[in-house]
Structures are given as structure tokens and as C-alpha cells.
Design a protein around this motif. Structure first.
Motif, short mmCIF file in Angstrom:
data_model
loop_
_atom_site.label_atom_id
_atom_site.label_comp_id
_atom_site.label_asym_id
_atom_site.label_seq_id
_atom_site.Cartn_x
_atom_site.Cartn_y
_atom_site.Cartn_z
N TYR A 1 -3.68 14.57 10.96
CA TYR A 1 -3.36 15.43 9.82
C TYR A 1 -2.11 14.99 9.08
CZ TYR A 1 -6.81 18.05 12.27
OH TYR A 1 -7.95 18.39 12.91
N ARG B 1 0.68 11.20 5.39
CA ARG B 1 2.03 11.43 4.91
C ARG B 1 3.03 10.45 5.54
NH1 ARG B 1 6.36 14.58 6.59
NH2 ARG B 1 5.27 15.47 8.37
N ILE B 2 2.88 10.23 6.85
CA ILE B 2 3.82 9.34 7.55
C ILE B 2 3.65 7.89 7.09
CG2 ILE B 2 4.62 8.59 9.82
CD1 ILE B 2 5.10 11.50 9.45
N ARG C 1 5.36 7.63 3.87
CA ARG C 1 6.80 7.67 4.09
C ARG C 1 7.32 6.32 4.55
NH1 ARG C 1 10.90 9.96 8.30
NH2 ARG C 1 9.74 8.59 9.67
N GLU C 2 6.63 5.73 5.56
CA GLU C 2 7.09 4.45 6.10
C GLU C 2 7.02 3.36 5.04
OE1 GLU C 2 8.57 3.64 8.84
OE2 GLU C 2 8.55 5.70 9.58
#
Lengths: 475, 475
Positions: free
Chosen positions: B374, B378-379, B382-383
Motif C-alpha cells: 500500500y 509512495r516510498i 520518495r526514494e
């Protein structure tokens, strides 16, 4: 349907009311998508009844996971929709960023009211991240005894047992009988939510001993507490570092331990669940430091992540430039034989990896106290031997490969010799640098990696290119 | 002076007999040298009285530390001098190598006798490492009920809750009153050494619920157990992986939990001290795997250490040669401008470190289940953003440095461009490779490092040398 108005405010949700783990979590251990969708819809519809039914019954850690799985606007809406039914203990289960985001949106009076219902250790956990002014205002709004308790914990430095302890505990005088003690617990309303031992104190609150609950239950009513108590050998000084306290829990398999102030007076109790958190934090810290990331969390903003990683990368850039400077010493040699440029990263890379292996073992052994001055000599000899043996093995392999690749036995010999030198250097750097950092009081996990790879890069390039230059000068 | 002959065999050494932590351990947490010297001398002199006085009173973990701090011949002498006073529980506190060394020197009949006195989980811990034949012989020498209990645990696969559980527990029927339960515990001789909850079972041994001891103590004698028990929500399937069980303990702050078989019958209890060991082992495993060392322990022999590290280094050699092959594609370019050879390790090194940072965060987040499908999107975004931003920052720095160093703005521009490309590649490899490994069921900790640095080496050399070749071809 649960209606909070019908429930006594202090009655915790009992496990039989609670939702089943599998209603909330999917096979992979993350919160189920259908559950999240339903909650999201209920938040959007402001369906308070549905949320009371499906959120209030969550365990604090489940509510924490839910808070981490929804968006910031959903979080704020959920907290406000639940009102007094929102379990503040869940805030101890979420990332700091999310905790502060929720707390800062609430008025201090509301926070004070909620903290009053929490165990003191949870309340302190939430309070300690707030700025001084908010802390003061919230503390001022609390009843006197609560305020004194929380203030006392907050006065102990961060990462000490005193900061982590719970100030609610059961303590009885040594001359009470087991029967009296049981009767007291049956009648007393204001006991901690759960506890696993009873402390024994003298009239000045000095700790005399402790009795595990199972011992109380096995003992006849007329026996006096002092006859069954253990002198508490594992009392923990409130100023003790939490990591040191965690080691005592681990070593002696403790469930809880008395925390005493400088006058040996009982001030709180440290429990294993807090210690488990400490153990996890410490392991996490070691892993992250070895990997060159500070205290960042997944919920950190992009900019704060960039900042925290930048400094580590900057140090690495400096060491990489140092390694390049070594290479530039030999630019004439490389010009003479470009195969050297092709092969040189192999020597450096193998050294870097061998050094990382040794360093990982060393850092971990230091953290778990398996490595100390008495066996350091033996371990250094062992690592040097391992480095030398693997160095010789890989020297043979890379010597043959390079010799064939560039049809040059001489080049094969050069890279083989450089490999042995660098693998030995890697082993020595991998163990000596963390030991040295530990000795001077620095955290070996945080700085070892960069120093070790600097050594293996510099030694690797120097040995390989230096030997090559000497060999080419012979020809 | 303690004389074992005067002591009832089953009376454990109580903490008041026990030695103080500081008598044994020095400031740095390792065993004091003067204590070791005294014990060594007593062993050499076969001074049994001294050893009884100063070793028998040790906690099992202290005795374990002592065994790890003396030489193998001293260990064997100590075990034989102490005879029946040697506490076998200490063997659960030492490295496998040392445990096997001690066990294999003893006759099976003696081991069987000693294991009979241990908690079942400790006995299983010692038995499971022995070869099948010794196991059988030892089990055969045990009393029937002991044998059945240990056999049952050993039949569960390694790393399951069933293998870790203790088969001693207190269980009562739901219709008993609190008073009856307390009386039973006061009269029953054969209770576990310590326990924190009482289980409730039906006549077929099916688990019905559990009551924490503090709840028993707060409740009037006439109340029936079924009225105060919790339905045990956190029952643990005996086949459950110990890591999964540990996560339940952590999430719900459990002190102990019922272990049930496939028919929901109570077969044992898992306790937090075992779970703490599991948590430590798992963290240790992640750290070691990220560092490219397998399951090695400090007490492993040099040869077995060489072997375990060799395979990892061999994989690394293959990837290093792959990176060299990329460089060799550009040997003409390097010949044209040797500064490229000087600068190229910088691009690769920065990529490697940035990739390791992202990978460390990813692997840890997967292990703690903070990263799931989930929030993966997003991660990843971000990375990638972090990688790009740091890429641009370091591109500027290294561009300026390289431009000045070699007095060439063109070269500065080339290395800057390559830096951005490689930092972005590092971020993507650092998160996508562990996610992919996790998806296909591999352990992301074990293989990520080598894959990530392969990507950053290959992309780094390719981008830098490729761009340089194109740029030189323009000139």
C-alpha cells in the motif's frame, strides 16, 4: 453496537470485544485493503457509529497501524470524529512525524485530559517530543500527582531507565502477610493495568525486595511477605542507560524490574515490553548506521531525508576523491597500460567487501558484548588468518582470469599480489578500526564503514598500481 | 560456604545466595579478569570447594559467559569438577560450538539425567543440535512423560513456536473459582518455575481462555474463572514460524501466549524471554546478511569462517569482473584521456553508497513490515526524489572539483551528468531490488547488497565513460 456513552470511561475494551487479527490484517501482515477502504469511506461520510464499531475496538498497536496507513487529512478527521473515544496510547505506536502531526493539531487542554488516562510511560513518550512550552502547558493542566509523576520521568535524561519507566506499581511493607497483600489488591481500585511482581518497601520508600505474582499465589495466606520476597538483585538505577537496562533484562530473563533513585527509593518499574522496544531500536540503529542512514524513518519528508543522507555521502565523496588522488599518482603508469584501469576496481571492490564482512562481525560482537579485551587478540589473529587465506584463494582466481584476459602472466601476478595485500589490509581495518572507535568512545557502527572502505580503496589502488608501475619499469 | 550435599537437589539457588553482578563483570560488561584468574587457578588446583562457592551460585547466563571466557580444557575440567552441581541451563547461553564441545564429552546417561531437571524448552534447545542417534539414546533414558513432552517439541520443525515452547504450564477448568485455583496452586508441588498467566481448558484439553495472575489476585475467591478469563485472542499455532509469533508478542505486548496444536488443544506456552532471543536473532541475521556474512559466530573455526565468506566474495568477484568488462569497452576512450580512469571510481562509489542507504532502509522496513504494497508506490517515489536531489547536489560539487582539478569544464560537465544518472539508478535499484526479492520469496537482506552495487558499478562506469567517449568524439 458499542456505544461509548454506555461504557464506563475507565473500562478498557476487553479482548472479547476486540476485533480478530485477521479482520484487520491480510496474509502479508499489512492492513487489509477492504478494511482501509471501509474506514476511508466512513471518515468521508462522517459515519461516527461505524467508526466507533470498527475503530474503537482496535488494540492500540492496530490503531497505530491504521493511522500510519491513511492520509494526513483522514487522520485528523478520524481523531476528531472519535473524540474522547480516540485511544491516545496508539500515538506511542506510530512514527514521530505522524505523532507530532496529530498532537499539534489538538488543543493542549484536550491532550492533558487524554494523557491523564494513560500509563505514565506512554504519557511521557508522547510528551517528550513536544516543545518546552506545550509540555509546560499540558503538565499544568494535569492533576497534581499526575504532574509530579510525569515531571519526575521527564527530568531524567533521554534514553535512561528513568525516562522509560512506568510510575504506577504495587508496593507493600515487608511485614504484611500474603493474605493481607491479596486482600489489599482485591480492594484497591487504583492498581496499574497489569503487573507481574509486587515490590516491598520500607517506610521511607526504600526498596527492600520484590515478589513475583506466581510466588504469592503459591504461598499460604499467613506467610509474611519478607519470607517469600527476593532481595531485588536486579534493581535498576533511574540514571542507567536504557540499553544497559535492556541487557540486564536479556541476561537475567526479567519481566519487570524496580527502578530506584539515587537514595535507593523505588520510583518506578521498567517492563519487558519497553525493553523489547529498546532492543529493537538498538538493532535498528546498528543496521541503519552500518548502512549510512541516520535516524530517518519512512514517514520523514523528502527534504529531511536528503539532508540526513547528504552528510554521509559527502564524507564518502571526500574519501572517493582521496582514492582518486592515489590513482592520479599513477596516471603515467595507466597511460602505459590501460588494462590497469580496467582491472583496478576489482582489487578495491574485493577489499571493500572483505573489509565489510569483518567489520559487520566486529560491530555486532561489540554491540552484543561478545567481543572484549580478553578475546580481542584471538579474534584479530583469526580475522587476519581468514583475510590472508581468502586473499590467497582469490589471488589465484583473479591472477588466472586476468592473465588469460590480457594474455599477460606478469599482469596476472601483479593483480594476485595486490589482492593478497588488500584482503589482509581489509581484515585488519575491518577489526581494528571498530575496536579503536569503540575504545575512544565513538559508536563503531556509525563511522566504521567509511573508514574501512577508505583503507581498502587506498591500499587496493596503491598496491595494484604501485606494483604495476614497478613491474613496467623493469620491462 | 555452600555445600551442595546440604541442599535439597531441587531448590534453586535463590537470588540472595547469588553473587552480585559486579563481583563477576567489570565496567565494560565483560567478565572481570581477577575473577577469571581465580577460577582458572581453582580449576588447575582441582579446588572443588572454591568452585562450588564461586561458580554454583552463578546465574545460568553468567555461567554461560564464564564458559565462553575460559579455554576448552578448562571448560571440560570445570564441568567434571562440578559434577551434578553443573547447571546445564548455562548451555543454552553459549555458542553452538561450545555447547556441542561440552555435550559430546559427556556420556548420554549423564546428559539425560541433567535434561530431566531443565525446563522443556531449554532441554529441547540442547537436544536439537545433537545427531539423531544421541538424541534417541538420551530420550530413551528419560522418564516417560518427560520423553513424550520433549519428543512432541522436537517433532515440530525448527524455528516454529512448537519447537520453542515450554511444555510446563498451569491449566484449570473454567468452572473452578478463583479460590479453588489459588488453593490448587498452594498445594500443587509440580508447578512451572515461573509463570505469568493461567490457562483455562475444557475436558479435552482444548484452550478456552487465559487469566493473567494479577487479575486472579484482584478478584474475590468466589468468582468463577470463566468470569474473569479473557478469551485468548493471541493463541499461537504450534506450526507458526517463531518470527511471526515474535511479531504478535511485540504488537500486543504479550508476556506469554498459549501454543495450540491443530485441534486447538493446549500443548505449551511461549514466553517473552524466548521471544526476546528470537527478536535478537532476527536482527542479528539481517545485519549479518547485509554485511555479507552468513550465520557465523565468533567461536567458529578459521576454516569454516573462510568457507562461509568465500561464497559471498566469489559472487562479488563475478560482479566486479562484470564492471571491469564495462570499463574495457571504453579502453580506447581511457587511453585518450587518463583522467577518466582517475575519476571513474568516484561515480561508482557514490552510487554504491547511495544505493546502500536506500537498500538498508528498504530491507529494514520490509523486515519490520513498515513497507507493504500500500505504501510501496509512495516510498519508491520518495526514494527516487531523494536520489535525484542528492544526485544534482553532488553533481554540482564533483563537477566543480573535477573541472578545476583537470582544468576542463567539459570533464566537469560529463562527471556531473554521470553522477545524476547513477544516483537515480542507485535509488531505484536500492528500493526495487529488495522489493522484487521479497516478492519472489527470497530474503531481501541476503542478496540485495550484491545486486545493488552491481547496478551502481555498471551504470556508473557506463554513464561516465560512455558520455566521455561521446564528448571526446565531438572534439
Amino acid at each position: 453496537m458499542t456505544d461509548s456513552a454506555d461504557r464506563d470511561e475507565d473500562t478498557p475494551v476487553t479482548p472479547s470485544d476486540a476485533m480478530d487479527h485477521n479482520e484487520i490484517y491480510g496474509e502479508d501482515g499489512s492492513i487489509r485493503q477492504d478494511y482501509l477502504t471501509a474506514i476511508g469511506a466512513a471518515i468521508a461520510d462522517r459515519d461516527v457509529l461505524f467508526l466507533r464499531e470498527h475503530v474503537v475496538r482496535l488494540h492500540e498497536s492496530e490503531l497505530g497501524d491504521l493511522l500510519e496507513s491513511i492520509t494526513a487529512p483522514q487522520r485528523h478527521a478520524l481523531v476528531s470524529l472519535l473524540g474522547d473515544d480516540f485511544d491516545f496510547a496508539a500515538l506511542t505506536e506510530v512514527d514521530e512525524v505522524i505523532r507530532l502531526d496529530i498532537i499539534e493539531a489538538l488543543p493542549n487542554a484536550r491532550i492533558a485530559e487524554a494523557l491523564g488516562d494513560l500509563d505514565s510511560d506512554d504519557a511521557v513518550y508522547i510528551l517528550e517530543d513536544l516543545d518546552e512550552e506545550d509540555q509546560k502547558e499540558i503538565l499544568a493542566a494535569l492533576p497534581f500527582t499526575e504532574r509530579v509523576r510525569l515531571r519526575r520521568s521527564l527530568d531524567y535524561p533521554e534514553d535512561t531507565a528513568g525516562r522509560r519507566m512506568q510510575t504506577e506499581f504495587v508496593a507493600v511493607p515487608p511485614f504484611w502477610t500474603v493474605g493481607q497483600t491479596i486482600d489489599y489488591m482485591r480492594d484497591e481500585e487504583d492498581l496499574p493495568d497489569s503487573f507481574s511482581q509486587i515490590f516491598v518497601i520500607d517506610p521511607t520508600f526504600k526498596l527492600v525486595g520484590a515478589v513475583a505474582l506466581d510466588k504469592i499465589l503459591r504461598t499460604k495466606r499467613l506467610v509474611r511477605i519478607e519470607e517469600v520476597m527476593d532481595e531485588t538483585r536486579y534493581r535498576i538505577d533511574a540514571e542507567m542507560d536504557q540499553e544497559e537496562a535492556a541487557q540486564l533484562f536479556e541476561q537475567y530473563d526479567l519481566l519487570s524490574a524496580a527502578v530506584v533513585d539515587e537514595n535507593e527509593r523505588l520510583v518506578g518499574v521498567l517492563t519487558i515490553d519497553d525493553v523489547v522496544d529498546v532492543i529493537n531500536e538498538e538493532a535498528e540503529e546498528d543496521i541503519k548506521r552500518l548502512g549510512g542512514v541516520g535516524d530517518e524513518e519512512l514517514s520523514d519528508s523528502i527534504l529531511s531525508t536528503v539532508r540526513s543522507r547528504f552528510s554521509w555521502l559527502l564524507i564518502n565523496l571526500a574519501t572517493a576523491i582521496l582514492a582518486s588522488a592515489v590513482i592520479s599518482l599513477f596516471d603515467a603508469t595507466i597511460e602505459q597500460m590501460v588494462a590497469l584501469a580496467v582491472l583496478m576496481p576489482i582489487v578495491a571492490s574485493m577489499g571493500g567487501n572483505a573489509g565489510t564482512q569483518t567489520m559487520t562481525v566486529t560491530v555486532r560482537a561489540l554491540a552484543t558484548r561478545d567481543l572484549d579485551i580478553y578475546n580481542a587478540g584471538r579474534i584479530i589473529r583469526r580475522e587476519a588468518s581468514v583475510g590472508l587465506i581468502n586473499g590467497v584463494l582469490f589471488a589465484v582466481i583473479i591472477g588466472v582470469v586476468a592473465g588469460y584476459w590480457f594474455s599477460s602472466n606478469g599482469l596476472g601476478g601483479i593483480i594476485a599480489a595486490a589482492m593478497i595485500v588488500n584482503m589482509l589490509a581489509a581484515a585488519l581495518a575491518g577489526i581494528l578500526l571498530p575496536l579503536l572507535l569503540d575504545k575512544v568512545g565513538a559508536d563503531p557502527a556509525i563511522a566504521s564503514a567509511v573508514f574501512v572502505t577508505t583503507v581498502t580503496d587506498v591500499v587496493g589502488f596503491f598496491a595494484f598500481l604501485g606494483l604495476a608501475g614497478w613491474w613496467l619499469s623493469l620491462a
